[in-house]
Design a protein around this motif. Structure first.
Motif, PDB file in Angstrom:
ATOM      1  N   SER A   2       0.563  -2.120   1.067  1.00  0.00           N
ATOM      2  CA  SER A   2      -0.246  -3.258   2.867  1.00  0.00           C
ATOM      3  C   SER A   2      -1.294  -3.867   2.093  1.00  0.00           C
ATOM      4  CB  SER A   2       0.079  -2.437   3.916  1.00  0.00           C
ATOM      5  OG  SER A   2      -2.007  -1.612   3.274  1.00  0.00           O
ATOM      6  N   ASP A   3      -2.385  -3.049   1.110  1.00  0.00           N
ATOM      7  CA  ASP A   3      -3.498  -3.875   0.523  1.00  0.00           C
ATOM      8  C   ASP A   3      -3.365  -5.038   0.058  1.00  0.00           C
ATOM      9  OD1 ASP A   3      -3.028  -2.820  -1.158  1.00  0.00           O
ATOM     10  OD2 ASP A   3      -4.946  -2.430  -2.287  1.00  0.00           O
ATOM     11  N   LEU A   4      -2.395  -5.061  -0.652  1.00  0.00           N
ATOM     12  CA  LEU A   4      -1.831  -6.399  -1.605  1.00  0.00           C
ATOM     13  C   LEU A   4      -1.323  -7.906  -0.639  1.00  0.00           C
ATOM     14  CD1 LEU A   4      -0.494  -4.460  -4.581  1.00  0.00           C
ATOM     15  CD2 LEU A   4      -2.228  -5.418  -4.660  1.00  0.00           C
ATOM     16  N   GLY A   5      -0.847  -7.814   0.625  1.00  0.00           N
ATOM     17  CA  GLY A   5      -0.182  -8.662   1.436  1.00  0.00           C
ATOM     18  C   GLY A   5       1.311  -8.180   1.876  1.00  0.00           C
ATOM     19  N   GLN A   6       1.615  -7.513   1.218  1.00  0.00           N
ATOM     20  CA  GLN A   6       3.598  -7.091   1.021  1.00  0.00           C
ATOM     21  C   GLN A   6       3.788  -6.379   2.785  1.00  0.00           C
ATOM     22  OE1 GLN A   6       5.038  -4.432  -1.606  1.00  0.00           O
ATOM     23  NE2 GLN A   6       4.010  -5.178  -3.452  1.00  0.00           N
ATOM     24  N   ASP A   7       5.122  -7.505   2.811  1.00  0.00           N
ATOM     25  CA  ASP A   7       5.399  -7.496   4.060  1.00  0.00           C
ATOM     26  C   ASP A   7       6.950  -6.052   4.490  1.00  0.00           C
ATOM     27  OD1 ASP A   7       6.976  -7.941   6.188  1.00  0.00           O
ATOM     28  OD2 ASP A   7       8.584  -8.881   5.551  1.00  0.00           O
ATOM     29  N   PRO A   8       6.359  -5.280   4.440  1.00  0.00           N
ATOM     30  CA  PRO A   8       7.220  -3.695   4.625  1.00  0.00           C
ATOM     31  C   PRO A   8       8.635  -3.961   5.514  1.00  0.00           C
ATOM     32  CG  PRO A   8       5.703  -3.771   7.065  1.00  0.00           C
ATOM     33  CD  PRO A   8       5.559  -4.867   5.821  1.00  0.00           C
ATOM     34  N   LYS A   9       9.035  -5.264   5.303  1.00  0.00           N
ATOM     35  CA  LYS A   9      10.397  -4.663   5.488  1.00  0.00           C
ATOM     36  C   LYS A   9      10.988  -5.991   4.424  1.00  0.00           C
ATOM     37  CE  LYS A   9       9.897  -7.043  10.272  1.00  0.00           C
ATOM     38  NZ  LYS A   9      10.084  -7.226  11.199  1.00  0.00           N
ATOM     39  N   LEU A  10      10.569  -5.892   3.113  1.00  0.00           N
ATOM     40  CA  LEU A  10      10.963  -6.300   1.915  1.00  0.00           C
ATOM     41  C   LEU A  10      12.215  -4.963   1.151  1.00  0.00           C
ATOM     42  CD1 LEU A  10       8.173  -7.904   0.478  1.00  0.00           C
ATOM     43  CD2 LEU A  10      10.678  -9.421   1.233  1.00  0.00           C
ATOM     44  N   PRO A  11      13.159  -5.339   0.669  1.00  0.00           N
ATOM     45  CA  PRO A  11      13.589  -4.449  -0.267  1.00  0.00           C
ATOM     46  C   PRO A  11      12.460  -3.239  -1.184  1.00  0.00           C
ATOM     47  CG  PRO A  11      15.311  -6.197   0.185  1.00  0.00           C
ATOM     48  CD  PRO A  11      13.895  -6.564   0.632  1.00  0.00           C
ATOM     49  N   PRO A  12      12.905  -1.926  -1.479  1.00  0.00           N
ATOM     50  CA  PRO A  12      11.788  -1.538  -2.271  1.00  0.00           C
ATOM     51  C   PRO A  12      11.568  -2.728  -3.472  1.00  0.00           C
ATOM     52  CG  PRO A  12      13.575  -0.070  -0.643  1.00  0.00           C
ATOM     53  CD  PRO A  12      13.674  -1.712  -0.736  1.00  0.00           C
ATOM     54  N   LYS A  13      12.738  -2.903  -4.420  1.00  0.00           N
ATOM     55  CA  LYS A  13      12.690  -3.184  -4.996  1.00  0.00           C
ATOM     56  C   LYS A  13      11.996  -4.834  -5.207  1.00  0.00           C
ATOM     57  CE  LYS A  13      16.761  -2.377  -7.714  1.00  0.00           C
ATOM     58  NZ  LYS A  13      18.052  -2.362  -8.348  1.00  0.00           N
ATOM     59  N   ALA A  14      12.106  -5.349  -4.141  1.00  0.00           N
ATOM     60  CA  ALA A  14      11.638  -6.659  -4.259  1.00  0.00           C
ATOM     61  C   ALA A  14      10.172  -5.847  -3.954  1.00  0.00           C
ATOM     62  CB  ALA A  14      12.148  -8.013  -2.906  1.00  0.00           C
ATOM     63  N   ARG A  15       9.822  -4.738  -3.377  1.00  0.00           N
ATOM     64  CA  ARG A  15       8.365  -4.860  -2.793  1.00  0.00           C
ATOM     65  C   ARG A  15       6.935  -4.534  -4.454  1.00  0.00           C
ATOM     66  NH1 ARG A  15       9.936  -1.935   1.603  1.00  0.00           N
ATOM     67  NH2 ARG A  15       9.822  -0.238   0.651  1.00  0.00           N
ATOM     68  N   ILE A  16       8.570  -3.888  -5.760  1.00  0.00           N
ATOM     69  CA  ILE A  16       7.918  -3.336  -6.755  1.00  0.00           C
ATOM     70  C   ILE A  16       7.393  -4.346  -7.427  1.00  0.00           C
ATOM     71  CG2 ILE A  16       8.078  -1.810  -8.859  1.00  0.00           C
ATOM     72  CD1 ILE A  16       9.834   0.043  -6.562  1.00  0.00           C
ATOM     73  N   ALA A  17       8.394  -5.560  -7.303  1.00  0.00           N
ATOM     74  CA  ALA A  17       8.239  -7.079  -8.228  1.00  0.00           C
ATOM     75  C   ALA A  17       7.283  -7.868  -7.897  1.00  0.00           C
ATOM     76  CB  ALA A  17       9.428  -7.730  -7.953  1.00  0.00           C
ATOM     77  N   LEU A  18       7.050  -7.560  -6.215  1.00  0.00           N
ATOM     78  CA  LEU A  18       6.208  -8.627  -6.087  1.00  0.00           C
ATOM     79  C   LEU A  18       4.517  -7.913  -6.292  1.00  0.00           C
ATOM     80  CD1 LEU A  18       5.118 -10.689  -4.456  1.00  0.00           C
ATOM     81  CD2 LEU A  18       5.878  -9.919  -2.435  1.00  0.00           C
ATOM     82  N   THR A  19       4.695  -6.263  -6.195  1.00  0.00           N
ATOM     83  CA  THR A  19       3.203  -5.598  -6.430  1.00  0.00           C
ATOM     84  C   THR A  19       2.925  -6.036  -8.099  1.00  0.00           C
ATOM     85  OG1 THR A  19       4.056  -4.190  -5.072  1.00  0.00           O
ATOM     86  CG2 THR A  19       2.135  -3.296  -7.106  1.00  0.00           C
ATOM     87  N   ALA A  20       3.880  -5.949  -8.596  1.00  0.00           N
ATOM     88  CA  ALA A  20       2.781  -6.223 -10.112  1.00  0.00           C
ATOM     89  C   ALA A  20       2.785  -7.365 -10.523  1.00  0.00           C
ATOM     90  CB  ALA A  20       5.147  -5.611 -11.251  1.00  0.00           C
ATOM     91  N   GLU A  21       3.629  -7.856  -9.711  1.00  0.00           N
ATOM     92  CA  GLU A  21       3.051  -9.503  -9.854  1.00  0.00           C
ATOM     93  C   GLU A  21       2.196 -10.145  -9.620  1.00  0.00           C
ATOM     94  OE1 GLU A  21       2.929 -13.400 -11.470  1.00  0.00           O
ATOM     95  OE2 GLU A  21       4.318 -12.016 -11.623  1.00  0.00           O
ATOM     96  N   ARG A  22       1.629  -9.696  -8.344  1.00  0.00           N
ATOM     97  CA  ARG A  22      -0.244  -9.523  -7.854  1.00  0.00           C
ATOM     98  C   ARG A  22      -1.217  -8.634  -8.550  1.00  0.00           C
ATOM     99  NH1 ARG A  22       1.560 -10.114  -1.431  1.00  0.00           N
ATOM    100  NH2 ARG A  22       2.919 -12.242  -1.173  1.00  0.00           N
ATOM    101  N   LEU A  23      -0.536  -7.419  -9.205  1.00  0.00           N
ATOM    102  CA  LEU A  23      -1.500  -7.086  -9.487  1.00  0.00           C
ATOM    103  C   LEU A  23      -2.240  -7.883 -11.444  1.00  0.00           C
ATOM    104  CD1 LEU A  23      -0.158  -3.189 -10.058  1.00  0.00           C
ATOM    105  CD2 LEU A  23      -1.750  -4.488  -8.724  1.00  0.00           C
ATOM    106  N   ARG A  24      -0.468  -8.101 -11.767  1.00  0.00           N
ATOM    107  CA  ARG A  24      -0.774  -9.270 -12.819  1.00  0.00           C
ATOM    108  C   ARG A  24      -1.802  -9.701 -12.691  1.00  0.00           C
ATOM    109  NH1 ARG A  24       0.285 -13.352 -14.939  1.00  0.00           N
ATOM    110  NH2 ARG A  24       1.255 -14.351 -13.801  1.00  0.00           N
TER     111      ARG A  24
END
Length: 320
Positions: A2-24
């Protein structure tokens, strides 16, 4: 996450992809911040590495390029505007100014050598007499005039260098300013020179070449001095084609060919020039071997250049 500003309603794969992009993105921001802190630290110091007097420091990107070409210094020089200079390996150089030769490089390396002692922000002085002696030129009025012309060429330049190790593009004049108080005889007067602060970035992280000075001055000016600096910039020189060296040294930049589109006459001219350059490369390598810089070399029938450095030279002047 949640500290990366993700929407918990997103599908798991979308959350993982978004997390990787924001970490990059966070990682890239961190790298930029670190580079900027280092940049400011270097600028505040403005001090080049204090290499020994027996060598001259040269940026790797410069000595692996055609910026200071191996053409005869008496050959007509063109005026370049935002010209992309050939580089052997990684990096890009864009240059505006009169074409430069190996005598210009000798002068520039000596200017940097003098500037390294007091910091780049501090103007320094010398007499043409002492300067010409230090670069192996005769101490005559004719040499003073030649020195003046080299410095004029270096002053009227715009240089942009980018490479992976530099991170950001560096833009500068190779010689921002100099003043020559000349006399007709004696030591030629007292000249004052100011170098560019951002030169310090070209020598950061010890990513530069230490050129053995007296050996360079013993070599015939041109392809031999270019190859000397080029091979000095590699710990273990790898085999390269004659054509690669020719382009890198600025000897074939005006003659290009495409076997698929060019006519037979153009291709024939190109091959003839390549044969001539191969002879020049062999002659230059013989000079490097005669001075002890190379232990041995071979130019194969297919035009592959293989060299072996003198291990004693490498021990005295290790590559940064």
């Amino acid at each position: 996450m949640s500290d990366l500003g993700q929407d918990p309603k997103l599908p798991p794969k979308a959350r993982i992809a978004l997390t990787a992009e924001r970490l990059r993105e966070i990682g890239e921001t961190g790298k930029k911040s670190a580079r900027e802190r280092k940049r400011q630290s270097l600028l505040s110091d403005r001090q080049l590495t204090l290499w020994v007097d027996a060598v001259r420091g040269a940026p790797n990107e410069i000595v692996r390029s055609a910026l200071f070409s191996a053409k005869n210094r008496k050959q007509e020089r063109g005026n370049l505007k935002s010209a992309v200079v050939a580089v052997v390996g990684e990096g890009q150089i864009v240059y505006t100014g009169e074409e430069l030769r190996q005598d210009d490089e000798t002068v520039w390396l000596q200017l940097i050598h003098l500037a390294r002692q007091n910091g780049l922000a501090t103007p320094f002085q010398f007499t043409p007499y002492g300067f010409c002696k230090s670069i192996g030129w005769s101490v005559t009025g004719q040499s003073y005039d030649r020195l003046d012309k080299c410095m004029t060429r270096l002053q009227a330049t715009s240089l942009k260098i980018s490479s992976e190790r530099l991170g950001d593009e560096i833009s500068l004049s190779m010689l921002p300013g100099y003043q020559a108080k000349r006399r007709k005889d004696g030591d030629g007067g007292l000249w004052t020179v100011r170098m560019h602060d951002e030169l310090v970035f070209l020598f950061s992280e010890f990513q530069y070449t230490r050129v053995e000075w007296q050996r360079r001055l013993l070599l015939p000016e041109g392809l031999a001095t270019w190859l000397h600096a080029y091979y000095a910039s590699h710990r273990e020189p790898y085999p390269v084609k004659v054509e690669t060296l020719a382009v890198g040294a600025g000897l074939m930049s005006d003659l290009k060919t495409d076997p698929e589109t060019d006519d037979p006459a153009s291709i024939a001219r190109y091959k003839e020039r390549l044969r001539d350059v191969k002879k020049l490369v062999v002659k230059a390598l013989e000079a490097l071997k005669a001075t002890g810089f190379l232990a041995d070399f071979e130019v194969t029938r297919k035009g592959l250049v293989i060299v072996r450095r003198d291990p004693e030279t490498d021990e005295r002047y290790p590559i940064c």
